[in-house]
Design a protein around this motif. Structure first.
Motif, mmCIF file in Angstrom:
data_model
loop_
_atom_site.group_PDB
_atom_site.id
_atom_site.type_symbol
_atom_site.label_atom_id
_atom_site.label_comp_id
_atom_site.label_asym_id
_atom_site.label_seq_id
_atom_site.Cartn_x
_atom_site.Cartn_y
_atom_site.Cartn_z
ATOM 1 N N THR A 84 38.331 37.236 45.117
ATOM 2 C CA THR A 84 38.351 38.689 44.775
ATOM 3 C C THR A 84 36.812 39.334 44.427
ATOM 4 O O THR A 84 36.408 38.812 43.716
ATOM 5 N N ARG A 106 38.621 46.964 45.206
ATOM 6 C CA ARG A 106 39.088 45.587 44.890
ATOM 7 C C ARG A 106 39.419 45.063 46.206
ATOM 8 O O ARG A 106 40.610 45.498 46.819
ATOM 9 N N ILE A 125 40.327 41.311 48.584
ATOM 10 C CA ILE A 125 40.775 39.752 48.350
ATOM 11 C C ILE A 125 40.583 39.051 49.692
ATOM 12 O O ILE A 125 40.645 39.711 50.623
ATOM 13 N N ALA A 134 45.115 44.335 45.187
ATOM 14 C CA ALA A 134 43.971 44.645 46.037
ATOM 15 C C ALA A 134 44.155 45.831 46.625
ATOM 16 O O ALA A 134 45.056 46.063 47.113
#
Length: 257
Positions: free
Chosen positions: A14, A21, A23, A50
């Motif tokens: 992450t 955010r 991933i 995410a």
């Protein structure tokens, strides 16, 4: 701090930057075909949250449809161009916003600019896939510039294609006793770090999955790549901090531009 990076194991990280955010190559499985997770707990449910999910190539330990199905509705999923044709199960992920991308593409995601860069790796869906999609890396540009290499070997234009970066997430091993063509081991990853001129490095893609029944076959290839990369990086890119994370550990990096 401009960027926070958490390593969940294998190539799954992450990255949090610019209130966004991300991933990478989500893999939330205890077992995948002949592989089992030997180290590190499965990522917690919060890891599924995410804004953007990046898939570097079509191999099942990087494009894992059951793991992608766990992502929250509305997550923007970036996959290599041609992925939905090569992996029809992707078409069932109607709760995700799927975009097919190729090297040279640039798009925005939240507060980030995402640059798609090439990788030197087999882009087919193995073992049966004949349709070829490009293997990709990604550069996330926010308050920091973070390079996620996916799976790649060294290639001549790496520094020019990737550009200067603040953080490099580099694969340093694999999931079996031998690495094939188109991979970085610890030594080649250290050379990549030197070529890129990255200001920080995080080793990934090692010490998580291993073939069932092969625990005693070249076990150093499972256990040693992280430490070996730290040693090699000190030789080839002296002064560059290497953040060797344990599974589920995070690092906060202040990298003023």
């Amino acid at each position: 701090m401009p960027v926070e990076i958490t390593w969940w194991g294998h190539a799954t990280c992450t990255v949090e930057d610019a209130h966004t955010r991300v991933i990478t190559d989500p893999l939330f499985a205890r077992r995948l075909a002949h592989l089992r997770r030997r180290r590190g707990a499965l990522p917690p449910p919060g890891a599924l949250r995410a804004d953007v999910a990046l898939v570097s190539h079509l191999h099942a330990d990087h494009l894992h449809v059951p793991s992608l199905a766990l992502l929250a509705p509305g997550t923007h999923l970036l996959v290599p161009r041609g992925a939905r044709r090569a992996v029809p199960a992707l078409r069932r992920l109607t709760h995700l916003r799927v975009s097919e991308v190729a090297p040279g593409d640039v798009l925005t995601a939240g507060g980030l600019v995402v640059r798609v860069v090439p990788a030197r790796h087999d882009g087919r869906r193995l073992p049966l896939g004949r349709r070829r999609s490009p293997a990709l890396g990604y550069v996330l540009e926010g308050e920091a510039r973070t390079y996620f290499a996916g799976d790649t070997g060294l290639f001549d234009a790496m520094a020019e294609e990737v550009g200067p970066v603040d953080v490099a997430l580099l694969p340093v091993g694999g999931w079996g006793p031998y690495l094939g063509e188109g991979h970085l081991d610890a030594a080649r990853a250290a050379e990549a770090l030197a070529r890129l001129g990255a200001r920080n490095a995080v080793p990934v893609h090692y010490g998580t999955y291993w073939p069932i029944g092969m625990d005693a076959v070249r076990p150093h290839e499972f256990h040693s790549p992280g430490d070996e990369f730290v040693r090699r990086a000190a030789e080839q890119a002296p002064g560059v901090p290497v953040h060797r994370l344990g599974h589920g550990e995070s690092v906060h990096l202040g990298v003023p531009r």
